[in-house]
Design an enzyme around this catalytic site. Structure first.
Site, mmCIF file in Angstrom:
data_model
loop_
_atom_site.group_PDB
_atom_site.id
_atom_site.type_symbol
_atom_site.label_atom_id
_atom_site.label_comp_id
_atom_site.label_asym_id
_atom_site.label_seq_id
_atom_site.Cartn_x
_atom_site.Cartn_y
_atom_site.Cartn_z
ATOM 1 N N ARG A 108 57.986 9.484 -54.738
ATOM 2 C CA ARG A 108 56.517 9.466 -54.680
ATOM 3 C C ARG A 108 56.167 9.929 -53.271
ATOM 4 O O ARG A 108 56.528 9.286 -52.284
ATOM 5 C CB ARG A 108 55.960 8.072 -54.940
ATOM 6 C CG ARG A 108 54.462 8.010 -54.627
ATOM 7 C CD ARG A 108 53.799 6.771 -55.153
ATOM 8 N NE ARG A 108 53.661 6.826 -56.599
ATOM 9 C CZ ARG A 108 52.887 6.003 -57.314
ATOM 10 N NH1 ARG A 108 52.184 5.061 -56.714
ATOM 11 N NH2 ARG A 108 52.809 6.121 -58.622
ATOM 12 N N HIS A 135 50.958 13.843 -61.449
ATOM 13 C CA HIS A 135 51.561 12.550 -61.791
ATOM 14 C C HIS A 135 52.122 12.676 -63.216
ATOM 15 O O HIS A 135 51.630 12.060 -64.166
ATOM 16 C CB HIS A 135 50.500 11.452 -61.708
ATOM 17 C CG HIS A 135 51.070 10.061 -61.620
ATOM 18 N ND1 HIS A 135 52.421 9.801 -61.601
ATOM 19 C CD2 HIS A 135 50.462 8.841 -61.555
ATOM 20 C CE1 HIS A 135 52.620 8.489 -61.518
ATOM 21 N NE2 HIS A 135 51.446 7.888 -61.488
ATOM 22 N N GLN A 138 53.363 9.628 -65.482
ATOM 23 C CA GLN A 138 52.222 8.844 -65.969
ATOM 24 C C GLN A 138 51.641 9.489 -67.229
ATOM 25 O O GLN A 138 51.422 8.825 -68.247
ATOM 26 C CB GLN A 138 51.148 8.776 -64.863
ATOM 27 C CG GLN A 138 49.863 8.111 -65.287
ATOM 28 C CD GLN A 138 50.010 6.607 -65.434
ATOM 29 O OE1 GLN A 138 50.450 5.951 -64.522
ATOM 30 N NE2 GLN A 138 49.644 6.064 -66.570
ATOM 31 N N ASP A 227 40.421 7.275 -63.816
ATOM 32 C CA ASP A 227 41.251 6.880 -62.670
ATOM 33 C C ASP A 227 40.286 6.561 -61.527
ATOM 34 O O ASP A 227 39.083 6.856 -61.604
ATOM 35 C CB ASP A 227 42.180 8.058 -62.308
ATOM 36 C CG ASP A 227 43.192 7.727 -61.228
ATOM 37 O OD1 ASP A 227 43.346 6.546 -60.879
ATOM 38 O OD2 ASP A 227 43.840 8.669 -60.724
ATOM 39 N N CYS A 266 45.236 4.664 -65.681
ATOM 40 C CA CYS A 266 46.613 4.582 -65.163
ATOM 41 C C CYS A 266 46.814 3.377 -64.249
ATOM 42 O O CYS A 266 47.931 2.909 -64.086
ATOM 43 C CB CYS A 266 46.960 5.872 -64.442
ATOM 44 S SG CYS A 266 45.914 6.220 -63.017
ATOM 45 N N ARG A 292 55.257 2.749 -69.682
ATOM 46 C CA ARG A 292 55.904 3.558 -68.628
ATOM 47 C C ARG A 292 57.427 3.358 -68.662
ATOM 48 O O ARG A 292 58.186 4.298 -68.467
ATOM 49 C CB ARG A 292 55.376 3.157 -67.236
ATOM 50 C CG ARG A 292 53.881 3.362 -67.002
ATOM 51 C CD ARG A 292 53.521 4.793 -66.701
ATOM 52 N NE ARG A 292 54.237 5.379 -65.601
ATOM 53 C CZ ARG A 292 53.917 5.271 -64.306
ATOM 54 N NH1 ARG A 292 52.851 4.574 -63.959
ATOM 55 N NH2 ARG A 292 54.624 5.871 -63.369
HETATM 56 N N1 NVA Z 1 45.005 9.257 -58.443
HETATM 57 C C1 NVA Z 1 45.655 8.043 -58.010
HETATM 58 C C2 NVA Z 1 46.709 7.635 -58.976
HETATM 59 C C3 NVA Z 1 47.374 6.323 -58.681
HETATM 60 C C4 NVA Z 1 48.436 5.970 -59.657
HETATM 61 C C5 NVA Z 1 46.227 8.236 -56.625
HETATM 62 O O1 NVA Z 1 46.812 9.297 -56.359
HETATM 63 O O2 NVA Z 1 46.066 7.361 -55.801
HETATM 64 N N1 CP Z 2 49.825 4.202 -62.331
HETATM 65 C C1 CP Z 2 50.706 4.123 -61.325
HETATM 66 O O1 CP Z 2 51.444 5.063 -61.010
HETATM 67 O O2 CP Z 2 50.706 2.914 -60.687
HETATM 68 P P1 CP Z 2 51.400 2.588 -59.306
HETATM 69 O O3 CP Z 2 50.683 3.371 -58.246
HETATM 70 O O4 CP Z 2 51.247 1.116 -59.137
HETATM 71 O O5 CP Z 2 52.854 3.004 -59.370
#
Ligand code: NVA
Ligand code: CP
Length: 308
Positions: A108, A135, A138, A227, A266, A292
């Site tokens: 990540r 993502h 997801q 989101d 998500c 997931r």
């Molecule tokens: N769009 C959000 C998704 C979190 C799972 C982010 O990037 O923070």
């Molecule tokens: N939806 C998701 O990826 O959650 P986290 O940021 O908690 O991993």
């Protein structure tokens, strides 16, 4: 070996194979406890190394459980404890060590460039566990949940996104092209998609439509996804952005304009959806989060060339 970096890079056939495997595995482990392995332990002896440059709850836990249920183990790295982030070691040397010690790497990251650089230098599969632009794990899991709750192939459904033009939406757009489902996007003016995504949409005008009015976007929707308005590391004027999205909040009133649609999010959640909708009976967010694990197991198997 296969990478899992962006949905657009994976064939529709392989994406469908991942979903079929996940469904089969989920059914088969109904009576098993969380840490009991799937029959045959297909990833016995394998090590998943995962690293998070941004916060995570679900991705961290679900990948951990995914590899454990397949018979392998996971090791989670904190970037601030590595020489890499302190500037003392290059990505290429780090990647060589990861490839020597581990069997698969899940990242990540806060940088698309790092993803590309790790991909270039790893000799083990790389999974994108969220980047600024996508993502994919997801969204593939969300397709699984949508088919599970509606009991229909996603190509027969009207999917709607109300929210920011962010990483999760980019992956949803790529999925819409791969799985041929109709996608309406509702977001305020001046929130633009990237050039690459716009080019993908241009080629698929019939199935993907964008609206600056949430009421128009949600019409006829079977499933609504959303989101947070402010994503992690979002470098914007937060007050202004939240104000721009006020009309796009998912309320019962807005949901009533759909075909009794389900809600997916998500998570984590902000103010983009009302409590009434979020905790209401059309919301499937907990089932979505739990799935997931199942889909990521099949992603791990796909990456390691072990998908049946
Ligand atoms: N769009 C959000 C998704 C979190 C799972 C982010 O990037 O923070
Ligand atoms: N939806 C998701 O990826 O959650 P986290 O940021 O908690 O991993």
């Amino acid at each position: 070996m296969n990478n899992f970096i962006n949905i657009k890079d994976i064939s529709s056939k392989n994406l469908r194979k991942i979903l079929i495997d996940a469904k089969r595995r989920k059914l088969k482990r109904k009576k098993l406890k969380t840490l009991e392995s799937d029959l045959g332990q297909p990833l016995r002896g394998k090590l998943l190394i995962q690293m998070f440059e941004k916060s995570s709850l679900r991705t961290r836990l679900s990948f951990y459980l995914a590899i454990r249920q397949l018979g392998g183990s996971a090791l989670t790295l904190r970037p601030d404890e590595l020489h890499l982030s302190k500037g003392g070691e290059s990505i290429s040397d780090t990647a060589k060590i990861l490839s020597t010690y581990g069997d698969i790497f899940m990242l990540r990251t806060d940088s698309e460039k790092k993803l590309v650089s790790f991909k270039k230098n790893l000799s083990i599969p790389l999974i994108n566990g969220l980047s600024p632009l996508s993502h994919p794990a997801q969204i593939l899991s969300d397709i699984f949940t949508i088919e599970e709750i509606t009991k229909k192939n996603i190509s027969k459904l009207n999917i709607c996104w109300i929210g920011d033009t962010n990483n999760v939406l980019n992956s949803l757009i790529e999925a819409s092209i791969k799985f041929s489902f109709k996608l309406n996007i509702g977001c305020p003016k001046n929130y633009h998609l990237s050039k690459d995504i716009l080019n993908q949409i241009k080629k698929n005008k019939k199935t993907i439509k964008t609206f600056n009015n949430p009421k128009k976007a949600i019409k006829n929707a079977d499933v609504v996804l959303t989101d947070k308005v402010i994503s992690m590391n979002d470098k914007v004027n937060k007050k202004k952005k939240i104000k721009d999205f006020l009309q796009f909040k998912i309320t019962s009133k807005l949901m009533s304009l759909s075909k009794n649609a389900y809600l997916l999010h998500c998570l984590p959640r902000g103010n983009e959806v009302s409590d009434e909708v979020f905790y209401g009976n059309r919301s499937k967010v907990w089932q979505q989060a739990y799935n997931r694990i199942h889909v990521q197991k099949s992603i791990l198997l796909f990456c390691l060339g072990k998908l049946r």
